[in-house]
Design a protein around this motif. Structure first.
Motif, PDB file in Angstrom:
ATOM      1  N   ARG A   1       0.841  -1.200   0.000  1.00 40.70           N
ATOM      2  CA  ARG A   1       0.000   0.000   0.000  1.00 40.70           C
ATOM      3  C   ARG A   1       0.876   1.250   0.000  1.00 40.70           C
ATOM      4  O   ARG A   1       0.633   2.201  -0.756  1.00 40.70           O
ATOM      5  CB  ARG A   1      -0.919   0.001   1.225  1.00 40.70           C
ATOM      6  CG  ARG A   1      -1.903   1.177   1.256  1.00 40.70           C
ATOM      7  CD  ARG A   1      -2.635   1.269   2.576  1.00 40.70           C
ATOM      8  NE  ARG A   1      -1.774   1.644   3.674  1.00 40.70           N
ATOM      9  CZ  ARG A   1      -1.349   2.893   3.921  1.00 40.70           C
ATOM     10  NH1 ARG A   1      -1.692   3.865   3.109  1.00 40.70           N
ATOM     11  NH2 ARG A   1      -0.585   3.137   4.946  1.00 40.70           N
TER      12      ARG A   1
ATOM     13  N   GLU B   1       1.254   4.277  -2.797  1.00 36.45           N
ATOM     14  CA  GLU B   1       1.082   5.675  -2.401  1.00 36.45           C
ATOM     15  C   GLU B   1       2.316   6.490  -2.772  1.00 36.45           C
ATOM     16  O   GLU B   1       2.201   7.624  -3.237  1.00 36.45           O
ATOM     17  CB  GLU B   1       0.831   5.753  -0.894  1.00 36.45           C
ATOM     18  CG  GLU B   1       0.489   7.139  -0.398  1.00 36.45           C
ATOM     19  CD  GLU B   1       0.167   7.151   1.083  1.00 36.45           C
ATOM     20  OE1 GLU B   1       0.475   8.161   1.725  1.00 36.45           O
ATOM     21  OE2 GLU B   1      -0.379   6.165   1.592  1.00 36.45           O
TER      22      GLU B   1
ATOM     23  N   LYS C   1       2.235   7.284  -6.492  1.00 39.06           N
ATOM     24  CA  LYS C   1       1.295   8.381  -6.775  1.00 39.06           C
ATOM     25  C   LYS C   1       1.888   9.720  -6.351  1.00 39.06           C
ATOM     26  O   LYS C   1       1.763  10.722  -7.063  1.00 39.06           O
ATOM     27  CB  LYS C   1      -0.024   8.159  -6.039  1.00 39.06           C
ATOM     28  CG  LYS C   1      -0.849   7.016  -6.583  1.00 39.06           C
ATOM     29  CD  LYS C   1      -2.104   6.831  -5.749  1.00 39.06           C
ATOM     30  CE  LYS C   1      -2.844   5.566  -6.140  1.00 39.06           C
ATOM     31  NZ  LYS C   1      -4.016   5.344  -5.279  1.00 39.06           N
ATOM     32  N   THR C   2       2.544   9.731  -5.209  1.00 36.72           N
ATOM     33  CA  THR C   2       3.147  10.972  -4.710  1.00 36.72           C
ATOM     34  C   THR C   2       4.237  11.459  -5.653  1.00 36.72           C
ATOM     35  O   THR C   2       4.331  12.656  -5.943  1.00 36.72           O
ATOM     36  CB  THR C   2       3.718  10.747  -3.294  1.00 36.72           C
ATOM     37  OG1 THR C   2       2.669  10.285  -2.446  1.00 36.72           O
ATOM     38  CG2 THR C   2       4.312  12.017  -2.724  1.00 36.72           C
TER      39      THR C   2
END
Length: 85
Positions: A47, A51, A54-55
């Motif tokens: 997860r 993330e 995406k960041t």
């Protein structure tokens, strides 16, 4: 209130014979503490990696947007805005 001769000594876990119960649990045994924790941690790692991806994309887009806005701002300046006469 000291220990009488009838009280058994309290064992020190540092000197016990054999491994601790948690150390004997196998990762492959379903339902074991380590197995459950291992799966939970692996899911959390996956997860967090998603993330992080995406960041990184957001930061890349923000950098491109900053460059574009800077380019638009400098191209729309007049000589008077730049302090030239």
């Amino acid at each position: 209130m000291g220990a009488s001769k009838q009280d058994p000594p309290i064992p020190d876990p540092r000197y016990s014979s054999g491994p601790a119960p948690a150390a004997t649990a196998r990762l492959t045994r379903p339902g074991s503490w380590r197995s459950t924790t291992g799966w939970t941690l692996q899911a959390e790692v996956e997860r967090l990696r998603a993330e992080l991806g995406k960041t990184r994309q957001v930061i890349e887009v923000q950098g491109k947007l900053f460059a574009l806005l800077n380019q638009l701002a400098t191209s729309s300046e007049t000589p008077q805005d730049r302090g030239e006469q």
